[in-house]
Design a protein around this motif. Structure first.
Motif, PDB file in Angstrom:
ATOM      1  N   SER A  68     -35.920 -13.685 -70.484  1.00 47.69           N
ATOM      2  CA  SER A  68     -35.701 -13.201 -69.124  1.00 47.69           C
ATOM      3  C   SER A  68     -34.588 -12.161 -69.131  1.00 47.69           C
ATOM      4  O   SER A  68     -33.540 -12.383 -69.735  1.00 47.69           O
ATOM      5  N   MET A  69     -34.822 -11.024 -68.452  1.00 45.17           N
ATOM      6  CA  MET A  69     -33.854  -9.930 -68.415  1.00 45.17           C
ATOM      7  C   MET A  69     -33.697  -9.432 -66.991  1.00 45.17           C
ATOM      8  O   MET A  69     -34.661  -9.383 -66.236  1.00 45.17           O
ATOM      9  N   THR A  70     -32.484  -9.029 -66.657  1.00 42.30           N
ATOM     10  CA  THR A  70     -32.205  -8.402 -65.366  1.00 42.30           C
ATOM     11  C   THR A  70     -31.332  -7.187 -65.617  1.00 42.30           C
ATOM     12  O   THR A  70     -30.391  -7.251 -66.402  1.00 42.30           O
ATOM     13  N   TYR A  71     -31.651  -6.092 -64.965  1.00 43.10           N
ATOM     14  CA  TYR A  71     -30.867  -4.869 -65.091  1.00 43.10           C
ATOM     15  C   TYR A  71     -30.532  -4.392 -63.684  1.00 43.10           C
ATOM     16  O   TYR A  71     -31.420  -4.174 -62.861  1.00 43.10           O
ATOM     17  N   ILE A  72     -29.234  -4.261 -63.399  1.00 47.33           N
ATOM     18  CA  ILE A  72     -28.790  -3.769 -62.096  1.00 47.33           C
ATOM     19  C   ILE A  72     -28.284  -2.350 -62.279  1.00 47.33           C
ATOM     20  O   ILE A  72     -27.385  -2.102 -63.097  1.00 47.33           O
ATOM     21  N   LEU A  73     -28.864  -1.415 -61.554  1.00 40.40           N
ATOM     22  CA  LEU A  73     -28.492  -0.010 -61.675  1.00 40.40           C
ATOM     23  C   LEU A  73     -27.145   0.238 -61.024  1.00 40.40           C
ATOM     24  O   LEU A  73     -26.772  -0.431 -60.064  1.00 40.40           O
ATOM     25  N   LEU A  84     -34.282   2.210 -55.863  1.00 41.01           N
ATOM     26  CA  LEU A  84     -34.302   1.180 -56.885  1.00 41.01           C
ATOM     27  C   LEU A  84     -32.890   0.696 -57.176  1.00 41.01           C
ATOM     28  O   LEU A  84     -31.979   1.489 -57.380  1.00 41.01           O
ATOM     29  N   ASN A  85     -32.708  -0.605 -57.168  1.00 35.50           N
ATOM     30  CA  ASN A  85     -31.405  -1.199 -57.429  1.00 35.50           C
ATOM     31  C   ASN A  85     -31.442  -2.173 -58.592  1.00 35.50           C
ATOM     32  O   ASN A  85     -30.468  -2.310 -59.308  1.00 35.50           O
ATOM     33  N   GLN A  86     -32.573  -2.867 -58.800  1.00 34.31           N
ATOM     34  CA  GLN A  86     -32.613  -3.926 -59.788  1.00 34.31           C
ATOM     35  C   GLN A  86     -33.984  -4.005 -60.449  1.00 34.31           C
ATOM     36  O   GLN A  86     -35.005  -3.796 -59.792  1.00 34.31           O
TER      37      GLN A  86
END
Length: 160
Positions: A81-86, A114-116
């Protein structure tokens, strides 16, 4: 206790550093599938390199994900599982002319931007599911891809 000559020590350190660099990324995923946004379907692809020792994933190439960014992942028995927050964008400095120079910092939030990015790769089937979210956690787009595992030898060498 006998000391090693400096040349042998340097050679041993060089060999160890070469082995460490070769093991930097140990898992490579090549993913292809579909991206859905505004009720339209587009082709999607992604090349992801996983580093096991510090749980990071490098996006090497993609037409839907930010290339060159490093994401932290959480491995479970079922998925990665991955999350990327700009980083936030849309701020502007305005200088108001007059007797006293006043500086104002103005933020322009765009709630449609786009934020996440959230990703999940199933470790058994190789299916990658992802969502693109705005600042209010509303869905901007989603994608589903099938990933195949590659070895370091399968990955193409750079031409330049």
């Amino acid at each position: 206790m006998q000391q090693l000559p400096s040349g042998i020590f340097a050679l041993a350190m060089l060999a160890l550093s070469a082995a460490a660099n070769a093991q930097e990324y140990s898992r490579f995923l090549s993913c292809k599938g579909n991206f859905i946004a505004d009720e339209k379907t587009h082709e999607a692809n992604a090349e992801i390199a996983l580093r096991v020792n510090n749980r990071t994933a490098l996006i090497q190439g993609s037409n839907v994900l930010p290339v060159g960014e490093i994401l932290r992942y959480v491995p479970t028995p079922v998925s990665y599982s991955m999350t990327y927050i700009l980083r936030p964008k849309g701020t502007k400095v305005i200088v108001v002319p007059g007797w006293f120079q006043n500086t104002i910092l103005v933020a322009y939030p765009n709630l449609n931007r786009l934020n996440q990015i959230r990703l999940s790769v199933n470790r058994q089937t190789g299916v990658l599911d992802g969502k693109l979210l705005n600042e209010e956690d509303e869905l901007l787009g989603s994608f589903s891809m099938n990933c195949s595992s590659q070895t370091e030898q399968d990955v193409a060498a750079p031409k330049f």
